[in-house]
Design a protein around this motif. Structure first.
Motif: not given
Length: 101
Positions: A15-17, A42-44, A48-49
């Motif tokens: 997710l960071t990538w 950022f919100h999505k 997802l996280r």
């Protein structure tokens, strides 16, 4: 870098990538450089996280095998006894009526 569970695991690295790639694309004008789009990304990613974090909770909520077996035995015995209990009201039709249960 380590992808252990102490820093969130491999899904957080992925997710960071993705987020870094999107922000780089915004910087290079491949994606529109918009604050609303950045906030939406950022919100999505946070949603997802959170979804990834909930997977372990759902896996831990399994029903023990003994409980599932006990419920199956109760249902089977109910279906076996039901025609006899319904016979006084439905006569011979109690047998096909149990098929509806």
């Amino acid at each position: 870098t380590s992808l252990s569970s102490s820093n969130g695991g491999p899904h957080n690295a992925c997710l960071t990538w993705i987020l870094v790639k999107c922000l780089t694309a915004m910087k290079d004008n491949t994606l529109p450089k918009d604050h609303a789009l950045r906030d939406l990304l950022f919100h999505k990613m946070c949603d997802l996280r959170g979804t990834f974090a909930g997977i372990g909770d759902q896996l831990d909520g399994r029903i023990p095998l003994a409980y599932a077996h006990f419920v199956q035995v109760l249902v089977d015995s109910f279906l076996l006894i039901a025609p006899f209990a319904l016979y006084s009201e439905l006569d011979i039709w109690s047998i096909p009526a149990v098929g509806l249960l």
